[in-house]
Design an enzyme around this catalytic site. Structure first.
Site, PDB file in Angstrom:
ATOM      1  N   GLU A   1       2.589   5.045  -3.993  1.00 61.62           N
ATOM      2  CA  GLU A   1       2.503   5.992  -5.117  1.00 61.62           C
ATOM      3  C   GLU A   1       3.797   6.769  -5.383  1.00 61.62           C
ATOM      4  O   GLU A   1       4.030   7.091  -6.557  1.00 61.62           O
ATOM      5  CB  GLU A   1       1.346   6.966  -4.869  1.00 61.62           C
ATOM      6  CG  GLU A   1      -0.018   6.353  -4.944  1.00 61.62           C
ATOM      7  CD  GLU A   1      -0.370   5.515  -3.721  1.00 61.62           C
ATOM      8  OE1 GLU A   1      -1.157   4.569  -3.839  1.00 61.62           O
ATOM      9  OE2 GLU A   1       0.185   5.796  -2.638  1.00 61.62           O
TER      10      GLU A   1
ATOM     11  N   ASP B   1       0.854  -1.181   0.000  1.00 63.57           N
ATOM     12  CA  ASP B   1       0.000   0.000   0.000  1.00 63.57           C
ATOM     13  C   ASP B   1       0.897   1.240   0.000  1.00 63.57           C
ATOM     14  O   ASP B   1       2.128   1.126   0.143  1.00 63.57           O
ATOM     15  CB  ASP B   1      -0.880  -0.037   1.254  1.00 63.57           C
ATOM     16  CG  ASP B   1      -2.085   0.880   1.186  1.00 63.57           C
ATOM     17  OD1 ASP B   1      -2.261   1.553   0.146  1.00 63.57           O
ATOM     18  OD2 ASP B   1      -2.849   0.930   2.162  1.00 63.57           O
TER      19      ASP B   1
ATOM     20  N   ASP C   1      -9.205   3.608  -1.814  1.00 59.70           N
ATOM     21  CA  ASP C   1      -9.993   3.943  -0.624  1.00 59.70           C
ATOM     22  C   ASP C   1     -11.355   4.525  -0.989  1.00 59.70           C
ATOM     23  O   ASP C   1     -11.565   5.741  -0.959  1.00 59.70           O
ATOM     24  CB  ASP C   1      -9.209   4.930   0.233  1.00 59.70           C
ATOM     25  CG  ASP C   1      -7.908   4.317   0.753  1.00 59.70           C
ATOM     26  OD1 ASP C   1      -7.817   3.079   0.772  1.00 59.70           O
ATOM     27  OD2 ASP C   1      -7.004   5.069   1.134  1.00 59.70           O
TER      28      ASP C   1
END
Length: 958
Positions: free
Chosen positions: A539, A536, A611
């Site tokens: 990015e 997770d 999300d």
């Protein structure tokens, strides 16, 4: 997950107007639209004298007139290549000679001088060998007019035509124009010039000209050498490097792709107007909290692949660039089109840095296009079968006892599942590769208990590493110089879940080796073989960084800036983790979920849509997002069932499980502040409906696995848009609230609207369709009304398909491995049907050595025989696998739509296998007809215990 203090407010993220290179190139496009094509005079020219053809490639030079800041101009050379690949794709590359040669005055010594040219190194694994059989077919007259023609592709049915006069490249298939590069003359490339002293430039120059070409940049907030946004200043030590070009699709009414966006499947126009966007679609991997729906805003991943589709044709382009990228889309009417045809799509691609590197794929249809794209970037990796089961997750299961209680309750309530997940709270102070000992004192025993029931555990491990003395992972990472650097070449520190953190630089091969070492079973204390990983925040997410990410002037391995590789970083981190699990257990297929990704990530592991929230609009947008990922090569995708943020109503979570049962990746997930919502906590009758959805998923696992296998070699997604089945039905192109599911022929229309108890399903062709639950017959193109009470998932079965099911209830997928099969047959109008089954051990890499079976089933209406035949060549390995499942049989065959009059008074049919024959009993449920003799509800013939083995050749005579 994302820190709840962040939000999706637009002021946290750039718009095109606040992104200098996007604003400049949009203005450039506006300037071109204000004049006639003949009057448009960009500062570029293609010198026809430089163009040469050799061994499958056209090469030459583009020249740009650049104002040098002293009142005169110079010509900058931009070499290009147009390469025709053996795979049938064409690749157009433009670089900048000055930067490539690397002798630039005043260039920062700590950076690489050439433009970033390694995006294809990460994204493309296919053969980039030029096709030496391509034919140079320019005539003398063509050459005199600066026109260069090459025929290539299958049977030389493709043709590229380069026009030197306007730098336009046209791509034809069988003499029909399909794609045009630089159709509107919007090619634009910032070129190198030493940093000028602004005080020496005239006022006129400062206000009207940019020494790098193109419209003026707003000063001082957006100068060529630095840029400010949201309180952050981004230095540009290499100066502007933006590239842009327009790509047109003449005659095409619709385009798809460029995930990830929470938007409709068919991409909208971006220049305003009712129902359109005002902003371009943006590809820039960011951590975005409770993202906006119906928006072109950037999200967690970036795949710069676009498909254009029309009746009779599909084509695509891949813009191989990992920098911040914006894409404008405009649809022209016949009056506006320069092609004099029905209508066209005009797109404008703009990236902050890198070379221009674009691939053109000419189809001719969607399956061909997906094979061409897969031949470049790879196909979806065949996942282990447990990863296609149901996953139970929340932020967070707080202790070993909590995990094992949830696990036990799945058994108590007779609900199958395969994987339970741990979010960040399992760690000691958010330090990865550690355990919070007061809550997870014996994690290995917890995993061993799960393993006894054939279940797995997934733990989250993110790329930010807590900066703390005594934490060996950080100390060794820092000591070995394996972290991302700031603009000054020092270790970059930012803020994420652990507090002050640094980030591993997985562009560095040594960092990958370091990462692999951390996962070793003997080193990752408390880990067991059934521990899998979730990546997770890759990015990368940086809570105190610009746009919740890393500064663009950070430096990666190879002296590349973050701006060059931003959209690729998440894939490199995902890749490092997958390599680590593969090294830990070489004979097992790894499973690693990622949030950030780039083109090519599909060959590494699964992804989810980030999300979302427990609101109906997020359930509604999930399917268009999954469809977009699928056609862009990333078929192993899902959305958090129930919504990550908030508390879903009982109706919403029930409908979400019904939809999620068909997502390729099926996971329930919830925020730490959300109420517990394991299925048994929802309350009856909702729990019962949710359980039935999960059981349906497991019943269909053989068909899902078979569809994933097909994706792994030809790119056809599991969740399939309408145009894959009905490519010529223009009314179906933009439908994105229903889909075809794998090889089953099932047309599924999840209910995604609050309070809905009925719906309309659109039939895109004139084949016969059966209600999957009761056999009601539907036919004729158009919408059909169906009831959809809360306990029902609207599903139609398209005639002509056979698919395998496993109907026995088990606790997990692994426990189903030797269960018998049910074959479900839905006959088409001619009484025929066909289907496939792919089967292997579900977890190991043995299938790569031939350890599998691949069966083809066909029902012939002409002779009434159902046959099973092998689709593979016999080998020792396939025989080994066949022996391992030699007792697995077909326990039932369901044939819908058979003309039962042909069976007369029969109570049995004849089965044949291994030179033996026997009778097997049947049950006949006759068709129901109306007063006009029309079939209202189809007949069903059930062959009970036919006695045939799944691995062998056999026939059943009806």
């Amino acid at each position: 997950m994302t820190t709840p203090v962040l939000s999706a407010k637009k002021n946290l993220f750039r718009t095109c107007d606040s992104t200098s290179f996007c604003k400049r190139n949009r203005q450039y496009a506006d300037e071109s639209s204000c004049v006639s094509p003949e009057s448009w005079n960009p500062p570029y020219s293609l010198d026809a004298a430089t163009v040469q053809y050799d061994a499958g490639a056209l090469t030459g030079s583009i020249f740009k007139n650049v104002f040098d800041g002293t009142g005169s101009s110079i010509k900058v050379e931009l070499p290009f290549q147009l390469v025709f690949l053996e795979s049938g794709s064409a690749r157009f590359i433009v670089d900048e000679k000055q930067r490539a040669e690397g002798a630039l005055p005043g260039f920062p010594k700590h950076l690489t001088q050439r433009r970033y040219d390694e995006a294809s190194k990460w994204a493309v694994i296919g053969d980039l060998t030029p096709d030496t059989k391509a034919s140079y077919v320019s005539t003398t007259a063509d050459l005199q007019n600066g026109i260069f023609k090459v025929k290539y592709g299958p049977n030389h049915s493709f043709e590229a035509v380069l026009h030197a006069s306007n730098m336009k490249i046209e791509f034809y298939r069988q003499n029909e124009l399909h794609v045009v590069l630089n159709d509107r003359g919007l090619f634009n490339m910032d070129t190198w010039s030493p940093k000028a002293d602004d005080s020496k430039l005239s006022k006129e120059t400062q206000e009207e000209d940019d020494p790098f070409g193109g419209p003026v940049l707003n000063k001082p907030s957006s100068s060529p050498w630095e840029d400010s946004f949201g309180g952050f200043t981004d230095t540009r030590p290499k100066g502007p490097e933006a590239i842009a070009m327009d790509i047109s699709f003449p005659g095409y009414p619709v385009v798809f792709g460029i995930p990830e966006h929470a938007d409709k499947f068919a991409l909208r126009e971006t220049r305003g107007g009712e129902g359109n966007h005002d902003e371009p679609y943006r590809l820039f991997n960011v951590d975005i909290f409770e993202y906006e729906v119906d928006s072109p805003m950037a999200m967690y991943g970036a795949i710069p692949f676009m498909q254009a589709h029309k009746k009779g044709s599909s084509v695509g382009v891949f813009w191989s660039n990992g920098a911040d990228t914006w894409i404008d889309i405009v649809k022209t009417t016949p009056a506006e089109s320069s092609f004099g045809i029905k209508r066209s799509i005009q797109t404008h691609w703009m990236s902050e840095s890198g070379i221009l590197d674009v691939y053109v794929m000419l189809g001719p249809d969607s399956p061909s296009l997906y094979r061409q794209y897969g031949a470049l970037t790879g196909y979806t990796a065949l996942p282990p079968i447990y990863s296609l089961g149901y996953h139970q997750c929340r932020w967070n299961y707080q202790s070993e006892e909590d995990v094992l209680e949830v696990d036990a309750n799945f058994d108590k309530y007779d609900i199958p599942y395969d994987v339970i997940w741990l979010d960040i709270e399992y760690t000691d102070g958010k330090k990865y590769f550690t355990w919070w000992k007061s809550m997870f004192s014996s994690p290995e025993k917890m995993m061993q208990a799960l393993a006894k029931r054939k279940r797995k555990l997934v733990a989250i491990i993110d790329p930010h590493i807590k900066k703390e003395n005594g934490y060996k992972v950080y100390e060794n990472l820092s000591k070995n110089d394996l972290t991302i650097k700031n603009k000054d070449g020092k270790e970059y520190n930012g803020w994420c879940w652990p507090g002050e953190s640094t980030w591993i630089d997985t562009f560095n091969p040594k960092a990958i080796e370091f990462w692999k070492d951390q996962f070793k079973l003997g080193k990752f204390c408390g880990s067991e073989p059934n521990l899998l990983i979730w990546n997770d925040m890759n990015e990368p997410s940086v809570f105190n960084g610009p746009e919740v990410s890393a500064p663009r002037d950070n430096i990666h391995f190879g002296n590349w800036e973050q701006r060059d590789v931003h959209n690729i970083y998440g894939m490199t981190y995902h890749n490092a983790t997958v390599q680590a699990l593969a090294a830990r257990q070489p004979r097992q297929r790894p499973f690693v979920l990622t949030r950030a990704y780039f083109a090519g990530s599909q060959r590494i592991g699964a992804v989810w849509t980030g999300d979302n929230a427990a609101k109906w609009e997020y359930l509604q947008i999930a399917l268009p997002m999954i469809l977009s990922h699928g056609i862009a090569g990333y078929g192993f995708v899902g959305a958090d069932v129930g919504g990550f943020f908030g508390n879903p109503s009982q109706e919403l979570i029930t409908r979400w499980y019904q939809a999620g049962a068909f997502y390729p990746f099926f996971r329930g997930h919830a925020h730490i502040e959300s109420k517990r919502r394991e299925p048994w906590l929802i309350g009856e009758p909702y729990t019962g409906m949710i359980v039935e959805s999960i059981r349906l998923r497991y019943q269909l696992l053989p068909a899902i696995y078979t569809a994933m296998h097909r994706s792994s070699f030809d790119g056809i997604p599991v969740v399939r848009p309408m145009f894959l089945i009905a490519p010529d039905n223009e009314d179906a192109f933009e439908i994105d609230d229903q889909f075809f599911f794998g090889e089953t022929g099932l047309l599924v229309k999840p209910i995604v609207t609050e309070g809905a108890v009925e719906t309309q399903i659109y039939l895109p062709d004139d084949e016969i369709y059966y209600d999957y639950l009761d056999g009601t017959v539907y036919s004729g193109v158009g919408y059909k009304h169906v009831d959809a009470p809360l306990d029902t998932i609207p599903m139609f079965a398209r005639g002509g398909h056979i698919f395998p099911r496993r109907d026995r209830r088990r606790r997990s997928s692994s426990l189903m491995s030797h269960d018998p099969f049910t074959l479900v047959v839905h006959l088409d109008k001619q009484g025929n049907a066909a289907g496939v089954l792919y089967l292997d051990d579900g977890e190991s890499t043995a299938y790569t050595r031939g350890d599998y079976i691949h069966r083809y089933f066909v029902f012939s209406g002409q002779d009434g025989i159902l046959r099973s035949r092998s689709m593979q060549s016999s080998s020792a390995n396939s025989k080994n696998f066949e022996r391992s499942i030699e007792t697995v049989r077909v326990e039932r065959i369901l044939v819908t739509g058979f003309d039962t009059a042909k069976l007369r008074a029969q109570s049995a049919v004849e089965a044949f296998q291994d030179k033996k024959s026997w009778s097997t009993e049947i049950d006949i449920k006759p068709a129901i007809v109306d007063e006009n003799g029309e079939v209202v509800r189809a007949s069903v013939v059930t062959v009970r215990n036919p006695g045939v083995l799944i691995s062998g050749d056999w026939s059943i005579q009806f």
